[in-house]
Motif scaffolding. Structure first.
Motif, short mmCIF file in Angstrom:
data_model
loop_
_atom_site.label_atom_id
_atom_site.label_comp_id
_atom_site.label_asym_id
_atom_site.label_seq_id
_atom_site.Cartn_x
_atom_site.Cartn_y
_atom_site.Cartn_z
N ASP A 2 56.98 3.41 112.69
CA ASP A 2 56.77 2.00 112.94
C ASP A 2 55.91 2.08 114.40
N ARG A 3 56.34 3.02 115.31
CA ARG A 3 55.72 3.09 116.30
C ARG A 3 54.09 3.83 116.33
N LEU A 4 54.15 4.78 115.65
CA LEU A 4 52.73 5.37 115.46
C LEU A 4 52.01 4.38 114.66
N ASN A 51 37.91 7.08 119.72
CA ASN A 51 37.94 8.05 118.50
C ASN A 51 38.97 9.22 118.39
N VAL A 52 38.86 9.91 119.56
CA VAL A 52 39.90 10.77 119.92
C VAL A 52 41.43 10.17 119.84
N ALA A 53 41.68 9.26 120.61
CA ALA A 53 43.11 8.63 120.48
C ALA A 53 43.37 8.13 119.18
N HIS A 54 42.40 7.50 118.70
CA HIS A 54 42.74 7.15 117.08
C HIS A 54 43.08 8.21 116.05
N GLY A 55 42.35 9.09 116.23
CA GLY A 55 42.35 10.25 115.49
C GLY A 55 43.53 10.76 115.74
N ARG A 108 49.14 12.08 113.71
CA ARG A 108 50.63 12.12 113.84
C ARG A 108 51.35 11.21 112.84
N GLN A 109 50.80 9.85 112.53
CA GLN A 109 51.47 9.08 111.50
C GLN A 109 51.57 9.86 110.36
N ARG A 110 50.38 10.31 110.03
CA ARG A 110 50.16 10.83 108.45
C ARG A 110 51.30 12.19 108.51
N LEU A 111 51.35 12.82 109.46
CA LEU A 111 52.35 14.04 109.52
C LEU A 111 53.70 13.54 109.23
N VAL A 112 54.14 12.28 109.96
CA VAL A 112 55.33 11.87 109.83
C VAL A 112 55.69 11.31 108.55
N SER A 113 54.87 10.67 108.03
CA SER A 113 54.89 10.15 106.59
C SER A 113 54.88 11.32 105.60
N THR A 114 54.05 12.31 105.67
CA THR A 114 54.14 13.26 104.93
C THR A 114 55.76 14.05 104.64
N ILE A 115 56.30 14.15 106.05
CA ILE A 115 57.49 14.79 106.04
C ILE A 115 58.43 13.98 105.10
N SER A 132 57.11 7.12 100.03
CA SER A 132 55.71 6.73 100.15
C SER A 132 55.51 5.08 100.71
N LEU A 133 56.28 4.50 99.88
CA LEU A 133 56.21 3.03 100.07
C LEU A 133 56.54 2.82 101.53
N LEU A 134 57.55 3.33 102.11
CA LEU A 134 58.15 3.19 103.62
C LEU A 134 56.85 3.53 104.53
N SER A 135 56.16 4.68 104.26
CA SER A 135 54.95 4.85 105.19
C SER A 135 53.93 3.61 105.23
N ARG A 136 53.71 3.29 103.92
CA ARG A 136 52.81 1.95 104.05
C ARG A 136 53.33 0.74 104.41
N LEU A 137 54.75 0.64 104.40
CA LEU A 137 55.41 -0.64 104.86
C LEU A 137 55.02 -0.44 106.42
N SER A 138 55.23 0.54 107.09
CA SER A 138 55.24 0.66 108.59
C SER A 138 53.80 -0.06 109.05
#
Length: 577
Positions: free
Chosen positions: A191-193, A235-239, A244-251, A304-310
């Motif tokens: 949610d935060r990311l 760009n750097v900040a968004h990347g 980090r968002q994708r990493l947490v979602s992948t976990i 997977s749905l939870l990551s998209r839900l955030s």
């Protein structure tokens, strides 16, 4: 705003009506999706029973006839399963398209009606926010939504495993808390990311839109370096936040996938011991191993749905913030005039732009009788253009009244009111599309004859008539490719179309040469007879069009009278005190 006695405070809904109403309207379609998903899950159970029967009955007895019958039955199930999956996807997309159209229309209507004094964020941020509608659509139109239907069938699947394999049911049961726990623990970080990634994405979008919209200035003034630094930083900040968002979602997703594999393998291992104790058949083990994977699989989809839900929740908060911003949308009792006589009155006006320290208008009073042509003169920043914006209802005054024909303009439907006022402001902005569309603007009372008439008046026909495709010439954004004077001529034609009784011009000829301006003034003198004109200008030649001059200084009227008398007084040399 005071509350009426019968107004009752209601608890704030979890989701706003603009989102819930379209979804509730499509509940019938979602019920069909749920029914199709339920049948698909039932067919999955039948497949495991087929496997168990083959291992336990057909293989030991070489029962080929039974195998053929079972295979025919399985083919029928597979065909129905295929059709139901297609229908499920179709109904999901159908509901998603309807929700997307409805929500998109509501959000765009609110965007157009947003009050300028409450507008937050840059143009790029607003356009980026509108892009987040795609995130909402992808969520509600995605097949992932069917995971919500699959979750209750976890219990059904576990019951089947318990019936067929007895103690084997504890293996998938042990895996389920692991998957749920991983999703629950990663949700706050997601949610935060997601919120941070969206905010930085809007910043990046803002830099991009600002650069593209002012590309000519960027090139000529050397602003590319400054904007390049902003773009790189955004760009750097968004990347970084997106990574980090994708990493947490992948976990969470990987934990679910690993739990699925362990559930399958654990069922096989435990089943071997049960077979050795003659408490389980080989067919039952195979069926239970298949079912154990099916029991955990919906949870992997939920992860997977939870990551998209955030991401969806972050998008919803952004869009809902805009939807809750003050709006000009008229209420049920708004007045919708069909014509104006043209009397304008500003009474005791005090106005300060949002965030400004000083008042732009301070106790201003001004009355313009119907049919009178008035010029507003004054130094830069004296408040002339602000008066025009208040007459048009683009900003509400903090104190005082703005009235047209004796009625507070806040009682009018703002779109109906502005449709009766011809307006040409300082910076003529043209839309992408044809010149015809830019003049007519899809107004019912403006046909080709009227378009040609006002084009002759404004001088637009002098250059449009020489072009092969004429009024069907396609313009780029903001009319790029045309000169400033040509854009002003088209803008004036748009303002004069339909013969509005009230005309508001703010520096309408600032980009025209003297000859074109003189010809335009000659044509407008007859056209504006009997109409109310509010003219803001620094061009002395345009004062031929008015019969009264109002001088504004520091947000107040300091001089007001007939044109010739005021001009004579303004030209009189001032004696220093």
């Amino acid at each position: 705003m005071s509350r009426s006695p019968d107004m009752v405070e209601h608890p704030r809904p979890r989701f706003a009506p603009w989102l819930m109403e379209p979804m509730l309207r499509n509940k019938g379609t979602y019920m069909k999706v749920a029914l199709a998903a339920a049948m698909v899950n039932i067919f999955g159970l039948i497949t495991s029973l087929f496997t168990m029967t083959v291992y336990d009955r057909v293989v030991p007895n070489n029962a080929i006839t039974s195998l053929v019958a079972l295979s025919i039955g399985l083919v029928v199930v597979v065909v129905f399963d295929f059709l139901l999956r297609i229908l499920r996807a179709y109904f999901t997309d159908l509901a998603g398209a309807d929700i997307d159209h409805d929500i998109g229309s509501r959000v765009f209507r609110r965007l157009v009606a947003i009050r300028l004094d409450q507008k937050k964020g840059s143009t790029g941020a607003l356009t980026g926010m509108m892009r987040e509608l795609e995130t909402l659509r992808d969520f509600f139109a995605s097949a992932t939504m069917t995971a919500l239907v699959d979750v209750p069938f976890i219990v059904v699947t576990l019951v089947f495993i318990a019936i067929l394999g007895g103690p084997l049911v504890w293996v998938p049961l042990a895996a389920i808390p692991i998957v749920i726990g991983a999703g629950w623990l990663t949700r706050p970080a997601l949610d935060r990311l997601s919120a941070k990634s969206m905010s930085e994405g809007l910043t990046k979008q803002s830099v991009l839109i600002e650069t593209v919209g002012a590309l000519e200035m960027v090139k000529t003034s050397g602003a590319a370096r400054l904007l390049g630094r902003r773009w790189s930083a955004a760009n750097v900040a968004h990347g970084d936040s997106s990574t980090r968002q994708r990493l947490v979602s992948t976990i969470a997703i990987t934990v679910a996938a690993s739990a699925n594999t362990l559930s399958y393998a654990g069922t096989v291992v435990a089943g071997v011991f049960l077979i050795a104790d003659h408490r389980l058949t080989t067919g039952a083990l195979v069926a239970c191993s298949i079912l154990s994977g099916r029991a955990v699989q919906p949870l992997a989809t939920i992860a997977s749905l939870l990551s998209r839900l955030s991401a969806t929740r972050a998008s919803y908060k952004q869009i809902n913030g805009m939807m809750e911003t003050g709006s000009e949308e008229p209420g049920a009792g708004a007045l919708r005039p069909v014509r104006f006589d043209g009397r304008i009155e500003l009474r005791g006006i005090e106005f300060r732009y949002p965030g400004a320290a000083e008042k732009t208008l301070d106790g201003l009073n001004l009355v313009i009788p119907a049919g009178q042509r008035v010029a507003l003169l004054g130094r830069i920043g004296s408040g002339k253009s602000t008066i025009a914006r208040l007459i048009l209802g683009l900003y509400p005054p903090q104190e005082g009244l703005v009235m047209i024909d004796g009625t507070d303009i806040r009682q009018y439907d703002p779109w109906a009111m502005r449709g009766l006022i011809g307006t040409a402001l300082q910076e003529p902005v043209l839309l992408s599309g044809s010149v015809r569309e830019n003049i007519v603007l899809a107004r019912d009372g403006v046909d080709d004859a009227e378009m040609l008439r006002v084009s002759e008046l404004s001088g637009a026909h002098s250059f449009m008539g020489r072009i092969a495709n004429g009024y069907d010439l396609r313009l780029a954004d903001r009319g790029e490719g045309l000169s400033g004077g040509q854009r002003q001529a088209i803008s004036l034609a748009r303002a004069l179309a339909g013969k509005p009784q009230i005309i508001v011009f703010d520096e309408p000829t600032s980009a025209m040469d003297q000859a074109s301006e003189a010809q335009l003034i000659g044509r407008l003198e007859a056209e504006l007879q009997g109409r109310t004109l509010v003219l803001i200008t620094h061009r002395p030649a345009l004062l031929r069009l008015v019969d009264r001059i109002v001088v504004v200084e520091n947000g107040r009227v300091v001089q007001d009278g007939p044109r010739d008398a005021v001009l004579k007084d303004l030209q009189r040399p001032r004696v220093a005190a």
